[in-house]
Design an enzyme around this catalytic site. Structure first.
Site, PDB file in Angstrom:
ATOM      1  N   ASP A  11      11.407  -5.286   5.671  1.00 57.81           N
ATOM      2  CA  ASP A  11      11.739  -4.030   5.005  1.00 57.81           C
ATOM      3  C   ASP A  11      10.969  -4.123   3.694  1.00 57.81           C
ATOM      4  OD1 ASP A  11      12.853  -2.208   3.143  1.00 57.81           O
ATOM      5  OD2 ASP A  11      14.613  -2.011   4.421  1.00 57.81           O
ATOM      6  N   HIS A  12       9.874  -3.401   3.577  1.00 62.24           N
ATOM      7  CA  HIS A  12       8.968  -3.699   2.461  1.00 62.24           C
ATOM      8  C   HIS A  12       9.606  -3.415   1.099  1.00 62.24           C
ATOM      9  CE1 HIS A  12       7.969   0.607   2.457  1.00 62.24           C
ATOM     10  NE2 HIS A  12       7.427   0.424   1.271  1.00 62.24           N
ATOM     11  N   HIS A  35      15.640   1.139   3.913  1.00 64.70           N
ATOM     12  CA  HIS A  35      15.415   0.989   2.468  1.00 64.70           C
ATOM     13  C   HIS A  35      16.653   1.347   1.633  1.00 64.70           C
ATOM     14  CE1 HIS A  35      11.487   0.622   4.021  1.00 64.70           C
ATOM     15  NE2 HIS A  35      11.111   1.879   3.941  1.00 64.70           N
TER      16      HIS A  35
HETATM   17  C1  BG6 Z   1       7.988   3.590   4.764  1.00 64.43           C
HETATM   18  C2  BG6 Z   1       8.292   4.883   5.444  1.00 64.43           C
HETATM   19  O1  BG6 Z   1       8.844   2.576   5.201  1.00 64.43           O
HETATM   20  O2  BG6 Z   1       8.145   3.760   3.359  1.00 64.43           O
HETATM   21  C3  BG6 Z   1       7.392   5.983   4.928  1.00 64.43           C
HETATM   22  O3  BG6 Z   1       8.084   4.719   6.849  1.00 64.43           O
HETATM   23  C4  BG6 Z   1       7.471   6.079   3.419  1.00 64.43           C
HETATM   24  O4  BG6 Z   1       7.751   7.230   5.507  1.00 64.43           O
HETATM   25  C5  BG6 Z   1       7.267   4.709   2.800  1.00 64.43           C
HETATM   26  O5  BG6 Z   1       6.475   6.981   2.986  1.00 64.43           O
HETATM   27  C6  BG6 Z   1       7.538   4.753   1.310  1.00 64.43           C
HETATM   28  O6  BG6 Z   1       7.205   3.521   0.752  1.00 64.43           O
HETATM   29  P1  BG6 Z   1       6.849   3.367  -0.788  1.00 64.43           P
HETATM   30  O7  BG6 Z   1       6.626   1.913  -0.959  1.00 64.43           O
HETATM   31  O8  BG6 Z   1       5.626   4.203  -1.021  1.00 64.43           O
HETATM   32  O9  BG6 Z   1       8.034   3.892  -1.540  1.00 64.43           O
END
Ligand code: BG6
Length: 505
Positions: free
Chosen positions: A195-196, A258
């Protein structure tokens, strides 16, 4: 030199990442968007920081690319980063490509011999980190074939780990099925569900802020906190991910992972240590305490929206329907209210919202404290005193601030609201690290703390699957909002009917 500067300097060595053991990194889905946007730059950065010594990167994909063609694509991507040409040239020599069909055993036989060859060539002792960056419908065949070809087997001398991208299933049942399949060939210590958001510096700082300071903890409960708001807002629409997004929707894309991860970090009890299992154990307790959304009154607790045309930064944006060029009821916005039924959070509402094509890109957690119990200033200053708030700014402009009251200078009793701000960029000299870089090095080091454990994944699906079931059955209501706003009006009613407001962003 101040005390703080002193401390930071002497801690430099402790704060450095260790160097992982030699390993081969294998990316499935190597010609795809994620690989070039995030994975290759992150792996390159680790190389640049000398964290990858004996290593190779093997891209696997359906595209018929030679090593040279793959290297050309990497070069193009890295040249955009304006890095030292010499380092790029050296990095490139560690990269290879294997093309094949994911559903045919032949590809895995080819993979096996390629890995043997590269392990020898780069002295990597047989350690393998497989990254699943393919569309999720290919996960199952990859796992089965890797398993059947004994590529998931670990020994004392070598590890075999996988990083698996979201979506991890599309509901509770499919996520359990995928997990079951993984556990046929791998044990939990080999599986890294990514989960980045957990790799973002400021998300990691939530634990530091809560548990390396004593001043917040006594206030961190229902006695002093009125409500907590989490906003994850994006300006972009679905861009080139139409197929994936339209089948997925925002509840699965952002909320199940997230948002719920942010929520657990904010609300969990202090773990006894930072070991992965201790942290995951605390997260699980929170997820299990989330009050189920009442199926019959779902609209009072969760609002679905979809963007229509509207202006962002003076530029007219199309509606979702025009963007994806077909009729669709998929949600691009969610606002929800939930409760955590445990001792600490009894009665505290959590307001959560996330959406695409909103007014600005911002992720923040706002902890809104209760009003002072009695204002001794009311005779002189008959205006309601603003409650204190602690704002954790996850992105952009990373940092946190404390909203606090102070006397406005002058002869009269006049109160003013101040914002005490800490911004990373003003305090730390640091090169911003992408979340993927952090997470990849953790997987190479065998640290699962910032990954999602099987039972945590399952519990978060338990929170959202009943909502998805109702929506599927009842043709869930969809509210429309113009691009460039904060979502449908109904998202405001959701909070305003409780006598509260979304924080102004
Ligand atoms: C991803 C989603 O996990 O996170 C995307 O699949 C989203 O839809 C993205 O745009 C948002 O990531 P960040 O790091 O730009 O907030």
């Amino acid at each position: 030199m101040s005390f703080i500067e002193n401390k930071i300097e002497s801690y430099v060595e402790i704060c450095e990442d260790p160097t992982p053991e030699p390993a081969g990194i294998i990316i499935f889905g190597a010609s795809g968007d994620l690989t070039f946007r995030k994975l290759i730059p992150s792996i390159f950065n680790l190389f640049k920081k000398r964290k990858l010594k004996n290593f190779y990167l093997l891209g696997v994909g359906r595209s018929k690319l030679t090593d040279e063609e793959f290297r050309d694509k990497i070069l193009k991507r890295l040249n955009n980063l304006k890095s030292d040409k010499n380092i790029i040239e050296k990095f490139i020599l560690h990269t290879y490509f294997l093309s094949g069909n994911y559903s045919q055993d032949k590809m895995y036989k080819d993979l096996r011999s390629k890995l043997l060859e590269l392990d020898r060539k780069h002295n990597t002792t047989g350690n393998h980190l497989f990254y699943f960056a393919t569309p999720p419908n290919i996960y199952m065949p990859i796992i089965n074939y890797l398993g059947e070809n004994k590529l998931t087997v670990e020994t004392q001398e070598k590890y075999s780990r996988i990083i698996i991208e979201k979506p991890f299933g599309h509901n509770l049942e499919s996520s359990k099925k995928l997990d079951y399949q993984l556990h046929n060939y791998l044990n939990e210590k080999q599986i890294y569900r990514i989960d980045h958001y957990l790799g973002k510096e400021t998300v990691q700082n939530i634990m530091m802020l809560r548990f390396a300071n004593i001043i917040f903890e006594p206030l961190w409960n229902y006695k002093y906190i009125d409500n907590i708001q989490i906003t994850v807002a994006e300006q972009i629409g679905v861009e080139n991910r139409v197929g994936y997004f339209d089948q997925t929707g925002l509840l699965r894309d952002m909320f199940q992972n997230h948002i719920l991860q942010l929520l657990t970090l904010i609300t969990m009890e202090p773990p006894a240590s930072l070991s992965a299992d201790m942290v995951h154990d605390e997260k699980i307790k929170v997820l299990k305490s989330i009050r189920p959304f009442p199926k019959e009154k779902l609209n009072n607790f969760i609002i679905r929206g979809q963007y229509i045309e509207g202006k962002i930064n003076n530029e007219m944006k199309k509606s979702y329907i025009e963007d994806i060029k077909k009729e669709s009821k998929t949600e691009t916005f969610i606002a929800a209210k939930l409760y955590i039924d445990n001792w600490r959070w009894s009665g505290v509402p959590f307001y959560l919202r996330t959406g695409k094509r909103l007014k600005k890109k911002i992720t923040e957690v706002a902890i809104i404290f209760k009003d002072v119990p009695h204002s001794i200033f009311s005779d002189f200053y008959p205006i309601k005193i603003e409650p204190n708030a602690l704002i954790l700014r996850i992105q952009p402009d990373e940092g946190f601030s404390l909203v606090i009251q102070a006397k406005q200078p002058g002869s009269k009793i006049c109160i003013n609201t101040l914002n005490m701000e800490f911004k990373y960029k003003n305090f730390f000299e640091y090169e911003k690290q992408d979340a993927y870089e952090r997470l990849i090095i953790d997987a190479l080091l065998g640290d699962q703390t910032l990954y999602v454990r099987s039972d945590v994944m399952e519990e978060s699906w338990k929170v959202v699957t009943p909502i998805l079931d109702v929506w599927e059955k009842d043709n869930a209501t969809l509210f429309y909002y113009p691009s460039g706003t904060w979502g449908p009006e109904e998202a405001n009613y959701l909070i305003e009917k409780d006598g509260r407001k979304w924080r102004k962003l």
